[in-house]
Motif scaffolding. Structure first.
Motif, PDB file in Angstrom:
ATOM      1  N   ALA A  27     -11.315 -16.018 -15.681  1.00  0.00           N
ATOM      2  CA  ALA A  27     -11.083 -14.910 -14.749  1.00  0.00           C
ATOM      3  C   ALA A  27     -12.340 -14.555 -13.974  1.00  0.00           C
ATOM      4  O   ALA A  27     -12.291 -14.321 -12.764  1.00  0.00           O
ATOM      5  N   ILE A  28     -13.483 -14.537 -14.665  1.00  0.00           N
ATOM      6  CA  ILE A  28     -14.744 -14.151 -14.009  1.00  0.00           C
ATOM      7  C   ILE A  28     -15.197 -15.220 -13.017  1.00  0.00           C
ATOM      8  O   ILE A  28     -15.499 -14.922 -11.854  1.00  0.00           O
ATOM      9  N   LEU A  29     -15.241 -16.472 -13.466  1.00  0.00           N
ATOM     10  CA  LEU A  29     -15.681 -17.555 -12.573  1.00  0.00           C
ATOM     11  C   LEU A  29     -14.714 -17.740 -11.406  1.00  0.00           C
ATOM     12  O   LEU A  29     -15.136 -17.957 -10.267  1.00  0.00           O
ATOM     13  N   GLY A  30     -13.428 -17.639 -11.698  1.00  0.00           N
ATOM     14  CA  GLY A  30     -12.445 -17.759 -10.624  1.00  0.00           C
ATOM     15  C   GLY A  30     -12.587 -16.667  -9.592  1.00  0.00           C
ATOM     16  O   GLY A  30     -12.501 -16.921  -8.379  1.00  0.00           O
ATOM     17  N   SER A  31     -12.827 -15.434 -10.027  1.00  0.00           N
ATOM     18  CA  SER A  31     -12.984 -14.311  -9.098  1.00  0.00           C
ATOM     19  C   SER A  31     -14.225 -14.466  -8.239  1.00  0.00           C
ATOM     20  O   SER A  31     -14.214 -14.152  -7.043  1.00  0.00           O
ATOM     21  N   ILE A  32     -15.302 -14.972  -8.836  1.00  0.00           N
ATOM     22  CA  ILE A  32     -16.536 -15.184  -8.068  1.00  0.00           C
ATOM     23  C   ILE A  32     -16.324 -16.234  -6.980  1.00  0.00           C
ATOM     24  O   ILE A  32     -16.723 -16.049  -5.815  1.00  0.00           O
ATOM     25  N   LEU A  33     -15.679 -17.334  -7.335  1.00  0.00           N
ATOM     26  CA  LEU A  33     -15.433 -18.393  -6.350  1.00  0.00           C
ATOM     27  C   LEU A  33     -14.476 -17.933  -5.257  1.00  0.00           C
ATOM     28  O   LEU A  33     -14.662 -18.254  -4.080  1.00  0.00           O
ATOM     29  N   ILE A  34     -13.462 -17.166  -5.628  1.00  0.00           N
ATOM     30  CA  ILE A  34     -12.529 -16.626  -4.629  1.00  0.00           C
ATOM     31  C   ILE A  34     -13.267 -15.711  -3.660  1.00  0.00           C
ATOM     32  O   ILE A  34     -13.036 -15.741  -2.437  1.00  0.00           O
ATOM     33  N   THR A  35     -14.167 -14.896  -4.189  1.00  0.00           N
ATOM     34  CA  THR A  35     -14.948 -13.986  -3.330  1.00  0.00           C
ATOM     35  C   THR A  35     -15.798 -14.760  -2.336  1.00  0.00           C
ATOM     36  O   THR A  35     -15.866 -14.413  -1.151  1.00  0.00           O
ATOM     37  N   ILE A  36     -16.451 -15.813  -2.820  1.00  0.00           N
ATOM     38  CA  ILE A  36     -17.302 -16.616  -1.937  1.00  0.00           C
ATOM     39  C   ILE A  36     -16.483 -17.211  -0.795  1.00  0.00           C
ATOM     40  O   ILE A  36     -16.897 -17.183   0.369  1.00  0.00           O
ATOM     41  N   VAL A  37     -15.308 -17.734  -1.132  1.00  0.00           N
ATOM     42  CA  VAL A  37     -14.451 -18.349  -0.104  1.00  0.00           C
ATOM     43  C   VAL A  37     -13.976 -17.300   0.899  1.00  0.00           C
ATOM     44  O   VAL A  37     -14.022 -17.510   2.122  1.00  0.00           O
ATOM     45  N   ILE A  38     -13.525 -16.135   0.407  1.00  0.00           N
ATOM     46  CA  ILE A  38     -13.003 -15.090   1.297  1.00  0.00           C
ATOM     47  C   ILE A  38     -14.090 -14.579   2.233  1.00  0.00           C
ATOM     48  O   ILE A  38     -13.879 -14.463   3.448  1.00  0.00           O
ATOM     49  N   LEU A  39     -15.274 -14.285   1.681  1.00  0.00           N
ATOM     50  CA  LEU A  39     -16.356 -13.746   2.514  1.00  0.00           C
ATOM     51  C   LEU A  39     -16.889 -14.796   3.483  1.00  0.00           C
ATOM     52  O   LEU A  39     -17.274 -14.467   4.607  1.00  0.00           O
TER      53      LEU A  39
END
Length: 223
Positions: free
Chosen positions: A123-135
């Motif tokens: 959950a943590i690693l996935g959320s970080i990667l999703i944030t990077i892609v979105i931003l």
């Protein structure tokens, strides 16, 4: 022991009613922290004119509620079957119009499911990667929107000259609407150009043209 008993016992072993208070608290705390993280990412990435604070808060609640449901389903086969039946008859009437809102809601639900299964690292690693892609995609500039040219002329015969003036100062154009009356003609032309001032001046210079208005159009481009 028959094969039926072996399958039954192996299936029931997947459910554990021994859920400690510390496990519940840790699961809810991690889910809440990731939910709050999603809340702030949504606040930064939201490009809409009207920011929905209630929707942003609901993302945190949805992730925590989903995690509670997953943890409960894991504890009992009876509850899991009852939960499936209960959720299958629920109908939500609120429509989500913005695709980004739908993406964030699915993100919150996914975090709840993953944390409910105690896979916190995922959950943590996935959320970080999703944030990077979105931003990263958020920083990509938007395509310049189409423009609408509204022209009012006192003579319907001026249409041909108006179209010629538009063609000389645009990359692409299309007449979306024309209204001819006894007082003249009203036209709406969808176009794309970087020479906005020159376009307005050229159309205004056409004989019998009374009013020229150029405005942005946020709909999809059809040419």
């Amino acid at each position: 022991m028959s094969a039926k008993d072996v399958i039954k016992n192996s299936f029931l072993k997947q459910f554990s009613t021994d859920v400690s208070t510390s496990t519940i608290l840790i699961m809810l705390l991690v889910t809440a922290l990731i939910g709050v993280y999603i809340f702030f990412v949504y606040r930064v990435a939201c490009r809409k004119a009207f920011y929905s604070r209630s929707f942003a808060i609901s993302l945190v609640a949805i992730s925590m509620i989903t995690a509670i449901i997953i943890l409960t389903v894991q504890s009992s086969v009876v509850i899991s079957l009852g939960m499936v039946g209960a959720l299958s008859i629920v109908r939500f009437r609120t429509a989500i119009k913005d695709p980004m809102d739908l993406a964030f809601m699915f993100w919150a639900i996914s975090v709840g499911i993953i944390c409910g299964a105690s896979l916190y690292e995922v959950a943590i690693l996935g959320s970080i990667l999703i944030t990077i892609v979105i931003l990263a995609l958020h920083l990509v500039p938007n395509v310049k929107p189409a423009l609408l040219l509204l022209v009012n002329a006192s003579d319907a015969a001026a249409e041909e000259k108006i179209i010629e003036a538009v063609a000389e100062n645009t990359k692409a154009s299309k007449v979306k609407s024309r209204s001819i009356t006894a007082e003249g003609i009203d036209m709406i032309i969808e176009l794309k150009t970087s020479e906005e001032s020159e376009l307005v001046k050229a159309v205004s210079a056409v004989e019998s043209v009374k009013n020229v208005t150029l405005m942005e159009h946020d709909g999809e481009i059809t040419y």
